[in-house]
Design a protein around this motif. Structure first.
Motif, short mmCIF file in Angstrom:
data_model
loop_
_atom_site.label_atom_id
_atom_site.label_comp_id
_atom_site.label_asym_id
_atom_site.label_seq_id
_atom_site.Cartn_x
_atom_site.Cartn_y
_atom_site.Cartn_z
N PHE A 1 0.88 -1.18 0.00
CA PHE A 1 0.00 0.00 0.00
C PHE A 1 0.92 1.23 0.00
O PHE A 1 1.74 1.38 0.91
CB PHE A 1 -0.85 0.05 1.28
CG PHE A 1 -2.04 -0.87 1.28
CD1 PHE A 1 -1.94 -2.20 0.92
CD2 PHE A 1 -3.29 -0.38 1.67
CE1 PHE A 1 -3.05 -3.04 0.94
CE2 PHE A 1 -4.40 -1.22 1.70
CZ PHE A 1 -4.29 -2.54 1.33
N HIS A 2 0.80 2.08 -1.01
CA HIS A 2 1.63 3.30 -1.07
C HIS A 2 0.82 4.47 -0.51
O HIS A 2 -0.26 4.79 -1.03
CB HIS A 2 2.02 3.56 -2.53
CG HIS A 2 2.91 4.74 -2.75
ND1 HIS A 2 4.28 4.68 -2.64
CD2 HIS A 2 2.62 6.03 -3.09
CE1 HIS A 2 4.81 5.87 -2.90
NE2 HIS A 2 3.81 6.71 -3.18
N LEU A 3 1.32 5.09 0.55
CA LEU A 3 0.60 6.21 1.18
C LEU A 3 1.38 7.50 1.01
O LEU A 3 2.53 7.61 1.46
CB LEU A 3 0.36 5.93 2.67
CG LEU A 3 -0.49 4.70 3.01
CD1 LEU A 3 -0.80 4.66 4.49
CD2 LEU A 3 -1.80 4.72 2.22
N ASP A 4 0.75 8.47 0.36
CA ASP A 4 1.39 9.75 0.06
C ASP A 4 1.04 10.75 1.15
O ASP A 4 -0.13 11.11 1.32
CB ASP A 4 0.88 10.27 -1.29
CG ASP A 4 1.40 9.44 -2.45
OD1 ASP A 4 2.63 9.38 -2.61
OD2 ASP A 4 0.59 8.83 -3.16
N ILE A 5 2.07 11.22 1.85
CA ILE A 5 1.85 12.15 2.96
C ILE A 5 2.35 13.53 2.54
O ILE A 5 3.53 13.68 2.21
CB ILE A 5 2.61 11.68 4.24
CG1 ILE A 5 2.33 10.20 4.54
CG2 ILE A 5 2.29 12.58 5.41
CD1 ILE A 5 0.89 9.86 4.86
N VAL B 1 5.42 4.35 2.84
CA VAL B 1 5.05 5.74 3.12
C VAL B 1 5.98 6.71 2.38
O VAL B 1 7.20 6.66 2.55
CB VAL B 1 5.09 6.00 4.65
CG1 VAL B 1 4.92 7.49 4.93
CG2 VAL B 1 4.00 5.20 5.35
N HIS B 2 5.38 7.55 1.57
CA HIS B 2 6.13 8.54 0.77
C HIS B 2 5.91 9.91 1.41
O HIS B 2 4.82 10.48 1.31
CB HIS B 2 5.58 8.47 -0.67
CG HIS B 2 6.14 9.50 -1.60
ND1 HIS B 2 5.61 9.72 -2.85
CD2 HIS B 2 7.18 10.36 -1.48
CE1 HIS B 2 6.30 10.66 -3.46
NE2 HIS B 2 7.26 11.08 -2.65
N LEU B 3 6.95 10.41 2.08
CA LEU B 3 6.81 11.68 2.79
C LEU B 3 7.15 12.85 1.88
O LEU B 3 8.31 13.04 1.52
CB LEU B 3 7.75 11.70 4.01
CG LEU B 3 7.46 10.68 5.11
CD1 LEU B 3 8.42 10.88 6.29
CD2 LEU B 3 6.01 10.78 5.58
N MET B 4 6.14 13.62 1.55
CA MET B 4 6.36 14.87 0.81
C MET B 4 6.17 15.99 1.81
O MET B 4 5.20 16.76 1.75
CB MET B 4 5.35 14.96 -0.35
CG MET B 4 5.74 14.08 -1.53
SD MET B 4 4.35 13.74 -2.62
CE MET B 4 3.67 12.31 -1.81
N ILE B 5 7.09 16.03 2.77
CA ILE B 5 6.98 17.01 3.86
C ILE B 5 8.37 17.60 4.14
O ILE B 5 9.38 16.95 3.86
CB ILE B 5 6.42 16.38 5.17
CG1 ILE B 5 7.38 15.30 5.73
CG2 ILE B 5 5.05 15.76 4.93
CD1 ILE B 5 6.96 14.76 7.09
N VAL C 1 9.29 3.62 -9.17
CA VAL C 1 8.93 4.76 -10.03
C VAL C 1 7.49 5.17 -9.72
O VAL C 1 6.60 4.33 -9.61
CB VAL C 1 9.12 4.40 -11.53
CG1 VAL C 1 8.73 5.58 -12.43
CG2 VAL C 1 10.58 4.01 -11.80
N ASP C 2 7.29 6.49 -9.56
CA ASP C 2 6.02 7.01 -9.04
C ASP C 2 5.51 8.19 -9.87
O ASP C 2 6.17 9.23 -9.93
CB ASP C 2 6.27 7.45 -7.58
CG ASP C 2 5.01 7.89 -6.85
OD1 ASP C 2 3.92 7.83 -7.45
OD2 ASP C 2 5.14 8.30 -5.68
N GLY C 3 4.33 8.00 -10.47
CA GLY C 3 3.67 9.11 -11.15
C GLY C 3 3.42 8.86 -12.63
O GLY C 3 4.35 8.57 -13.38
ZN ZN Z 1 3.94 8.68 -4.01
#
Ligand code: ZN
Ligand code: DX5
Length: 217
Positions: A32-36, A65-69, A174-176
């Motif tokens: 499960f990929h979770l975008d934060i 967990v992908h932290l965009m913070i 790879v994401d997006g």
């Molecule tokens: Zn992501």
């Protein structure tokens, strides 16, 4: 190695979240990929600690967990306590990347470094042996449903060469903008893991899309 598919819940229907979790549990999805997101590193806000805790209650699949913070180093323990199995931090968000990588490892979690489309893979050469994943952003982070940036194909190839040269065991995620037209070439150029949001969740048969994305395995 078997290819890994990590659906991003950013594109799930939150009004029917349990239905989507159940679908992923029954599907061939691996993680499960979770975008934060924090409204600061990116122009969007998404999920918090309690969201991750609730997802964790209903699945045995790893939580990616992908932290965009900004300042991710301040919250690593909170993300671990919430149920993260892997944590990706952005190269562009860390003044002390090496230190934060080892902080994540200290908590027993797998660690990835995410790079924006403008960030060269060569900036990773001094830490490539310390990490489990490189998360190559194939869109600018912040939103699902964007178009795949074609330069990513060369980037994945260069990264694969760097990994081989350095004898690193890091996997390429790879994401997006991943869809049924580009996923094959992304894998062929060296990706090990694909994140996919809108392609999976906008389809009336998401399990079938996940199966197709894994067909190359
Ligand atoms: Zn992501
Ligand atoms: C973008 C996120 C992605 C996004 C992927 O910032 O990191 O995980 O949800 O969505 P799609 O597959 O629709 O580009």
């Amino acid at each position: 190695m078997k290819k890994i598919i990590a659906p991003s819940l950013l594109s799930a229907n939150l009004s029917f979240l349990y239905r989507d979790i159940k679908m992923l549990n029954e599907s061939e999805a691996d993680w499960f990929h979770l975008d934060i997101m924090d409204l600061s590193f990116v122009d969007n806000i998404s999920f918090g600690f309690s969201f991750i805790k609730n997802i964790k209650k209903f699945t045995h699949k790893p939580i990616d967990v992908h932290l965009m913070i900004v300042k991710p180093e301040l919250y690593i323990k909170n993300f671990k306590d919430s149920g993260a199995d892997h944590i990706h931090i952005h190269y562009e968000a860390c003044y002390h990347l090496h230190k934060t990588i080892f902080l994540i490892k200290k908590y027993g979690l797998k660690v990835g470094v995410a790079i924006n489309p403008h960030t060269s893979i060569f900036l990773l050469q001094d830490i490539i042996n310390d990490i489990d994943f490189v998360l190559v952003m194939s869109v600018n982070p912040g939103f699902s449903g964007q178009e795949f940036i074609d330069n990513t194909y060369d980037k994945i190839k260069d990264l694969k060469n760097l990994i081989l040269k350095k004898n690193s065991s890091a996997l390429i995620e790879v994401d997006g903008g991943i869809n049924l037209k580009n996923y094959f070439l992304v894998f062929k150029n060296g990706a090990d893991i694909l994140v996919s949001g809108s392609t999976i969740f906008s389809n009336s048969n998401p399990k079938n899309i996940i199966r197709k994305l894994k067909e190359i395995s």
